[in-house]
Design a protein around this motif. Structure first.
Motif, PDB file in Angstrom:
ATOM      1  N   GLY A 150       0.812  -1.189  -0.049  1.00 43.34           N
ATOM      2  CA  GLY A 150      -0.123  -0.006  -0.025  1.00 43.34           C
ATOM      3  C   GLY A 150       0.990   1.466   0.044  1.00 43.34           C
ATOM      4  O   GLY A 150       0.538   2.235   0.320  1.00 43.34           O
ATOM      5  N   ARG A 151       1.978   1.191  -0.502  1.00 48.48           N
ATOM      6  CA  ARG A 151       2.714   2.381  -0.428  1.00 48.48           C
ATOM      7  C   ARG A 151       2.907   2.926  -1.988  1.00 48.48           C
ATOM      8  O   ARG A 151       3.941   2.112  -2.792  1.00 48.48           O
ATOM      9  N   PRO A 152       2.321   3.559  -2.689  1.00 51.60           N
ATOM     10  CA  PRO A 152       2.626   4.169  -3.925  1.00 51.60           C
ATOM     11  C   PRO A 152       3.880   4.659  -4.217  1.00 51.60           C
ATOM     12  O   PRO A 152       4.735   5.034  -3.234  1.00 51.60           O
ATOM     13  N   VAL A 153       4.577   4.536  -5.360  1.00 53.16           N
ATOM     14  CA  VAL A 153       5.759   4.723  -5.579  1.00 53.16           C
ATOM     15  C   VAL A 153       6.141   5.918  -6.635  1.00 53.16           C
ATOM     16  O   VAL A 153       5.842   6.038  -7.620  1.00 53.16           O
ATOM     17  N   PRO A 154       6.442   7.088  -5.713  1.00 53.33           N
ATOM     18  CA  PRO A 154       6.728   8.379  -6.548  1.00 53.33           C
ATOM     19  C   PRO A 154       7.428   8.450  -7.799  1.00 53.33           C
ATOM     20  O   PRO A 154       7.184   9.063  -8.953  1.00 53.33           O
ATOM     21  N   ALA A 155       8.264   7.415  -7.914  1.00 53.08           N
ATOM     22  CA  ALA A 155       9.288   7.453  -8.893  1.00 53.08           C
ATOM     23  C   ALA A 155       8.671   7.343 -10.289  1.00 53.08           C
ATOM     24  O   ALA A 155       9.339   7.614 -11.326  1.00 53.08           O
ATOM     25  N   LEU A 156       7.490   6.661 -10.231  1.00 54.19           N
ATOM     26  CA  LEU A 156       6.864   6.084 -11.415  1.00 54.19           C
ATOM     27  C   LEU A 156       5.565   7.081 -11.790  1.00 54.19           C
ATOM     28  O   LEU A 156       4.955   6.777 -12.569  1.00 54.19           O
ATOM     29  N   MET A 157       5.606   8.213 -10.915  1.00 55.45           N
ATOM     30  CA  MET A 157       4.525   9.169 -11.239  1.00 55.45           C
ATOM     31  C   MET A 157       4.924  10.339 -12.221  1.00 55.45           C
ATOM     32  O   MET A 157       5.897  10.491 -12.519  1.00 55.45           O
ATOM     33  N   TYR A 158       3.968  10.883 -12.422  1.00 55.37           N
ATOM     34  CA  TYR A 158       4.178  12.152 -13.024  1.00 55.37           C
ATOM     35  C   TYR A 158       4.669  13.414 -12.387  1.00 55.37           C
ATOM     36  O   TYR A 158       4.308  13.532 -11.472  1.00 55.37           O
ATOM     37  N   THR A 159       5.752  13.897 -12.996  1.00 56.88           N
ATOM     38  CA  THR A 159       6.305  15.122 -12.318  1.00 56.88           C
ATOM     39  C   THR A 159       5.996  16.414 -13.449  1.00 56.88           C
ATOM     40  O   THR A 159       6.650  16.242 -14.511  1.00 56.88           O
ATOM     41  N   PRO A 160       5.407  17.543 -12.912  1.00 50.55           N
ATOM     42  CA  PRO A 160       5.309  18.389 -14.002  1.00 50.55           C
ATOM     43  C   PRO A 160       6.523  19.072 -14.385  1.00 50.55           C
ATOM     44  O   PRO A 160       7.581  19.043 -13.533  1.00 50.55           O
ATOM     45  N   PRO A 161       6.766  19.708 -15.617  1.00 47.21           N
ATOM     46  CA  PRO A 161       7.863  20.346 -16.078  1.00 47.21           C
ATOM     47  C   PRO A 161       8.877  21.115 -15.170  1.00 47.21           C
ATOM     48  O   PRO A 161       9.677  21.241 -14.847  1.00 47.21           O
ATOM     49  N   ALA A 162       7.853  21.817 -14.566  1.00 51.22           N
ATOM     50  CA  ALA A 162       8.515  22.982 -13.426  1.00 51.22           C
ATOM     51  C   ALA A 162       8.510  22.465 -12.101  1.00 51.22           C
ATOM     52  O   ALA A 162       9.351  23.090 -11.195  1.00 51.22           O
ATOM     53  N   GLY A 163       7.878  21.518 -11.952  1.00 53.76           N
ATOM     54  CA  GLY A 163       7.795  21.122 -10.772  1.00 53.76           C
ATOM     55  C   GLY A 163       8.938  20.199 -10.079  1.00 53.76           C
ATOM     56  O   GLY A 163       9.759  19.603 -10.780  1.00 53.76           O
TER      57      GLY A 163
END
Lengths: 159, 622, 127
Positions: free
Chosen positions: B103-116
C-alpha cells in the motif's frame, strides 16, 4: 503463391461476388500478397465482370494499395503533421539513404525492406512514429531506427 | 500495416468480472500504449500479482486510450486514482510489492510536472487532466472497451431505451436541434438539422453512416473513441437511425486502424448477441444493424460524396455539392453522415437533456442552431508541447489554457510560435491570438477552422513556409484530380513554395502565390480544394515576414529549409565526446576526443543526425 | 442469449456495479489493512482475505479496501483502520478472522464502532 487462384476465389466468395465490395476484396488481396499482382487484378476483373481499368483506377487512387511487391519488412514512416514537425520527413530521408534505395516503395537489395511515408498512423502523441514490419516505434529517431534495421538484418542472417 | 497485438495478447478474456477485488489496475491499451508495450506490462503485472498471492484481490483491466499518450504505457490504480507512467517491465516487481501489497505508492513512477519537483500521485490533480471535461470520452479509462456489460453499467444503451420508450422520432430530432450539437468532423453543421432534413427526405431505405476515416494528419480522436468506447458510437448511430427512420448503418473506418477495427467488430457482435442491434430492439419494433466498411486510404474520402462513392466500391471522387447527401447519398438514397465524436455525444444529450448540453460552451442556440458552439471538443494536442495526447475541453476554453495549462507549456523551454488547427484545410494561429476562445466560429474568423480536432503546437524552430509546403504537398497527393483548379492549382502553388524554400524564388512570388491561392479557393469543386489554400493563406496572413526573409534575404529564420541553412558546431558548448562524429553518415565531422569538433560544409548533407544525438545542444543551424 | 429487455439493463448494471464502483472514487467506507512486513508476518494476509470474503458476502458496493504500510505499532498487529465518510477513522488491533468479521458486520455495514477491539479513534496528526 503469386497466382494462387484458390485464395482469390476465397476472397471473392467471402464478399459474395458483389462488386460494390471491390475495395474490400482488393484489401484482402493486398493483405495476403502485400501488393496487388497484375494477373490477379485481371482475374478479379473477369470474375466480377468489371472493366480492368476500374481495378487499376481504384488500386492507384487509394494509398493503401501498391502494384509492386514490398520488402519482407515494410517500413512506414509517419509524416503526419505532428511527426513532420518532429522531424519525420528527415527520418524518411535518412532511412532511404540507409537502405540505399532511390525512392519510396523500392525494395532494398537484400529484399528485406521497403520504405514509404504514411499520413498519420494515429499515434500523434508519440511523434515521431515509424513502423517496421507492423511494429510501432514511437518517440523515435534516425539513429534508433537504424539500430532496429540492423537488428532485423542480423536476425534474418542468423536464420 | 498493423499494430502487432497477436503475439503479445493471449486469447483469453481479460479478467473474470466477479466482484471481490479490492483494487483495479486500469492499464491503457490504446494504440500508443500498445506501441509502448502495454501488453508486456500486463503480463508482468499478472505474474507479480500471482507471485504475491494477490490474484483474488487485484484485477488488471485493459482500457481504451487514456489520452496521455506521450507518457505511455500509463496505468491508473483504482480506487485511489494513482497515475503511473512510462512503465517498463523491470519496474513491475517493485511496484507490485510496494503499492499493491504494502500500500505504498511509488513516486518515482508518477508524473512530475515540467517546472515542479514533486511527483503528483492523483490523476485528477495532474494539469493535463484537471481542465478537461469528458463527454464524448466519458468512459475513458473507466471501462474495458471489449465488455458490453461494463458499458451498460455506465448507463450504456439507456439513451436508446429512452428514445424507444419515451420519445417520438420528431422529439429526438427536436432535442438534438435544441442541444446545439454541431458536427465534430470539422464542418460544424448542426446535427439536429441534418437529421431533420434526412428524416424528411423522400426515398427508402435511408442510411446512417459513421465517418471513421480520420484522414487529418495529426488527429486521432476518432480512433481513440472507437478503441476506448465503441458502444457509445453504436448507440449514437442507433438513436440517429430511430430519429431518421433508418434501419441500416455503416461505419466507414480507416484500414490503418487495426485495433479500432477489431474492437468495433467485437462491439457489434456483442450488441447483436444482446439484441441491441438487429430486429425488434427492446421489443419496440425498431430494427437496426451496422456493417463495417474499411477505407483504403484517401483523405478526400472525408468528403461526404467521395466517402459514399468509395462505399459503393468506386474511387472516392467527390461530386458537385448542390445535391445534398442527406437527400441523395449512398446509392442515391437519403443518407445521414456524422463523425465518430458526434455520435458519441448523442447518448448523454438524450439522457441528460438538450438544456444540460446547451449549458456548456459558447453563444446561444435557442433561436439559431449556428448561434454558438455547445458541449465539448476532443483535440489531439501534439507537437512541441510538454504533455502531448488527447484532451477533451469545453468549447470556449482559450488556446492559452490548452497549450500552457493542459499541455504544460513548450518543450525544452523553447518559444511558442503558432498552433495549427483544422488539419490540411485549416490554418495557423499565432501567439497574439492565444487568448482566443476556441469554438467553431472564432477559429474560422481568424482564418483557421475547428476541423476534426488536430492541434499541432509549433515553436521557433518550425518554418511556416515549410509548414505550408508540407500541407500543399499532402493535398496534391490526396487531390482526386477531377477538377482543374485543385489539381493544377495546387501543383503550381507547390512549385512556388519549393522555389521559396530553395531560395530561388523571384521578387513577386509571394503576390503570385496569394493570387493563385485565392483562385483555387474560389473555383474548386469540393471542400478539399476549396479549403486547400488555407495553410498558405493563413501563414501569409500572420507570418508574411518569414516568407519575405526566404525570398529577399535567402534566409530561413527557423533553420528548416535545407538549401538556406548550414550546420556548425558551437565551440563553447562542444565537449569533444565524439558521438556526432560516430553517427555522421557522411564522415563530415572532424575532431578528436576532448577536442572541439567541426563540420565540413562540403560533405554535410544536412540530415540533422548530429543535432539529434548531441547531448550538449552544441550543433547550430543557421 | 435471449433478447435483452429494458429491465435487463438494470440487472446487468447491478451485477457490474460492485466491481465498477471501485473506479469511481472513494466509497462510503474505507477499510485499510496494514501490510507492513510486521503486519504480514502477524497474519495481515488472512485478515485481508477475510475482509474481502465479508465484502463479497455482503454485496456492498460502497466499500473500498486498501492496504498501507506499517502503522508503527508492530506489537499490536494485525491491524485495520475503518473510516466511514465524514467520521474519524477507527484503528482496530490484535485482530483475527472472527474479530474482523464482527467489525465488518457492525462497524462497516451498520456504523457502530466495535469498542472491544478498537485501539483509538482518530489518527495522529500529520502535516
Amino acid at each position: 503463391m503469386l497466382t494462387d487462384e484458390a485464395k482469390l476465389n476465397e476472397i471473392i466468395e467471402h464478399w459474395k461476388r458483389d462488386s460494390s465490395y471491390l475495395i474490400e476484396m482488393l484489401q484482402d488481396v493486398q493483405a495476403h500478397y502485400r501488393y496487388i499482382p497484375h494477373p490477379l487484378a485481371r482475374r478479379l476483373a473477369e470474375e466480377l465482370d468489371v472493366p480492368v481499368n476500374r481495378i487499376f483506377h481504384i488500386a492507384t487512387f487509394y494509398k493503401g494499395f501498391t502494384l509492386e511487391p514490398r520488402g519482407k519488412f515494410p517500413i512506414a514512416v509517419c509524416t503526419g503533421t505532428a511527426c513532420h514537425v518532429k522531424g519525420g520527413t528527415r527520418i524518411l530521408e535518412n532511412i532511404l539513404r540507409d537502405l540505399g534505395v532511390e525512392r519510396e516503395g523500392q525494395v532494398s537489395a537484400d529484399g528485406l525492406f521497403s520504405v514509404e511515408s504514411v499520413r498519420c498512423v494515429g499515434c500523434c502523441g508519440l511523434a515521431p512514429v515509424v513502423t517496421v514490419g507492423g511494429d510501432v516505434y514511437g518517440q523515435t529517431s534516425s539513429v534508433k531506427i537504424s539500430r532496429i534495421l540492423e537488428r532485423v538484418r542480423k536476425a534474418e542472417q542468423a536464420h | 500495416m498493423s499494430v502487432n497485438t497477436d503475439t503479445a495478447r493471449p486469447e483469453e478474456q481479460i479478467s473474470p468480472r466477479v466482484g471481490g477485488y479490492r483494487m483495479h489496475l486500469m492499464l491503457c491499451a490504446g494504440t500508443a500504449c500498445v506501441a509502448s508495450n502495454s501488453y508486456r506490462i500486463k503480463e508482468a503485472l499478472e505474474r507479480e500479482i500471482k507471485k504475491h498471492g494477490l490474484a483474488n484481490e487485484i484485477a488488471v483491466v485493459m482500457t481504451g486510450c487514456n489520452g496521455f499518450c506521450a507518457q505511455g504505457p500509463v496505468m491508473v490504480v483504482q480506487p485511489d486514482e494513482i497515475f503511473y507512467q512510462h512503465l517498463t517491465e523491470k519496474d513491475i516487481p517493485h511496484l507490485v510489492e510496494e503499492h499493491m501489497l504494502k500500500g505504498r505508492p511509488v513516486p518515482a513512477l508518477m508524473y512530475t510536472p515540467p517546472a515542479g519537483k514533486a511527483a503528483i500521485p492523483k490523476m485528477s490533480e495532474i494539469g493535463f487532466f484537471k481542465k478537461q471535461r469528458l463527454l464524448a470520452l466519458r468512459n475513458r479509462g473507466l471501462l474495458d472497451p471489449e465488455s458490453i456489460d461494463e458499458y451498460i453499467a455506465r448507463d450504456g444503451y439507456r439513451a436508446l431505451a429512452k428514445v424507444l420508450t419515451e420519445m417520438t422520432p420528431e422529439q429526438v430530432v427536436q432535442e438534438m436541434i435544441a442541444s446545439g450539437l454541431r458536427g465534430r468532423g470539422g464542418g460544424g453543421f448542426p446535427t439536429g438539422i441534418k437529421w431533420k432534413t434526412c428524416r424528411e427526405a423522400p426515398g427508402e431505405p435511408k442510411f446512417v453512416v459513421c465517418n471513421a476515416d480520420e484522414g487529418d494528419p495529426g488527429a486521432y480522436m476518432d480512433r481513440s473513441i472507437i478503441e476506448g468506447d465503441p458502444h457509445s458510437v453504436l448507440e449514437g448511430m442507433a438513436i440517429a437511425a430511430y430519429a431518421i427512420g433508418s434501419s441500416r448503418g455503416y461505419v466507414y473506418i480507416r484500414h490503418e486502424y487495426p485495433l479500432a477495427l477489431q474492437r468495433l467488430e467485437k462491439a457489434i457482435a456483442d450488441a447483436r448477441a444482446f439484441c441491441l442491434l438487429g430486429k425488434n430492439i427492446f421489443e419496440r419494433g425498431f430494427d437496426f444493424d451496422v456493417k463495417i466498411h474499411r477505407g483504403a486510404g484517401a483523405f478526400v474520402c472525408g468528403e461526404s460524396t467521395a466517402l459514399m462513392a468509395s462505399m459503393e466500391g468506386r474511387p472516392g471522387e467527390p461530386r458537385a455539392k448542390y445535391i445534398h447527401t442527406v437527400e441523395h447519398g449512398l446509392w442515391d438514397l437519403p443518407t445521414n453522415l456524422n463523425n465518430v465524436e458526434t455520435y458519441a455525444n448523442v447518448p448523454p444529450i438524450i439522457l441528460r437533456g438538450a438544456k444540460w448540453f446547451a449549458g456548456i460552451g459558447t453563444g446561444d442556440v435557442s433561436e439559431n442552431p449556428w448561434g454558438g458552439s455547445k458541449g465539448t471538443k476532443v483535440f489531439s494536442l501534439v507537437g512541441k508541447v510538454h504533455n502531448t495526447g488527447l484532451v477533451e475541453v469545453p468549447m470556449g476554453i482559450t488556446l492559452r489554457e490548452i497549450v500552457f495549462d493542459i499541455g504544460g507549456g513548450m518543450m525544452k523551454g523553447r518559444k511558442f510560435k503558432a498552433v495549427q488547427t483544422g488539419g490540411p484545410s485549416g490554418g495557423v494561429i499565432p501567439e497574439e491570438l492565444l487568448d482566443l476562445p476556441v469554438d467553431f466560429d472564432q477559429l474560422t474568423r481568424v482564418g483557421s477552422m475547428m476541423g476534426s480536432g488536430g492541434m499541432i503546437v509549433m515553436d521557433d524552430t518550425d518554418c511556416m513556409v515549410d509548414i505550408a509546403r508540407y500541407f500543399i504537398d499532402f493535398l496534391i497527393g490526396e487531390s482526386c484530380g477531377k477538377c482543374l483548379p485543385c489539381r493544377e492549382g495546387l501543383t503550381q502553388i507547390n512549385a512556388i513554395l519549393n522555389d521559396i524554400c530553395n531560395g530561388t524564388a523571384l521578387e513577386g512570388s509571394i503576390e503570385l502565390l496569394e493570387e493563385l491561392a485565392n483562385t483555387v479557393k474560389e473555383c474548386s469543386l469540393c471542400a478539399l480544394g476549396g479549403s486547400a489554400p488555407n495553410p498558405v493563406l493563413s501563414t501569409l496572413r500572420y507570418f508574411r515576414s518569414e516568407y519575405e526573409a526566404h525570398v529577399k534575404e535567402k534566409r530561413c529564420p527557423a533553420g528548416v529549409c535545407k538549401a538556406l541553412i548550414t550546420y556548425s558546431i558551437d565551440p563553447a558548448k562542444c565537449t569533444g565526446c565524439l558521438v556526432c562524429k560516430r553517427n555522421c553518415p557522411q564522415d563530415a565531422i572532424a575532431g578528436d576526443k576532448k577536442v572541439v569538433h567541426t563540420i565540413d560544409a562540403d560533405k554535410c548533407i544536412k540530415c540533422g543526425i548530429c543535432r539529434d544525438v548531441c547531448a550538449f545542444d552544441a550543433v547550430i543551424v543557421r | 442469449m435471449p433478447k435483452l429487455k429494458i429491465e435487463d439493463l438494470d440487472r446487468i448494471s447491478q451485477q457490474q456495479k460492485r466491481s465498477m464502483s471501485l473506479r469511481e472514487g472513494a466509497g462510503r467506507v474505507r477499510i485499510t489493512v496494514h501490510m507492513g512486513t510486521c503486519g504480514i508476518s502477524a497474519g495481515a494476509r488472512k485478515i485481508m482475505a477475510e475482509v474481502l470474503r465479508c465484502l463479497e458476502k455482503s454485496k456492498a458496493t460502497d466499500v473500498v479496501v486498501t492496504t498501507t504500510g506499517c502503522a508503527g505499532l508492530c506489537s499490536r498487529e494485525p491491524m485495520i483502520t475503518v473510516e466511514v465518510r465524514d467520521q474519524a477513522p477507527v484503528k482496530y488491533v490484535d485482530l483475527d478472522e472472527k474479530k474482523t468479521s464482527r467489525i465488518f458486520e457492525e462497524h462497516v455495514l451498520k456504523g457502530t464502532v466495535v469498542k472491544d477491539y478498537a485501539l483509538a479513534v482518530g489518527s495522529e496528526q500529520t502535516l
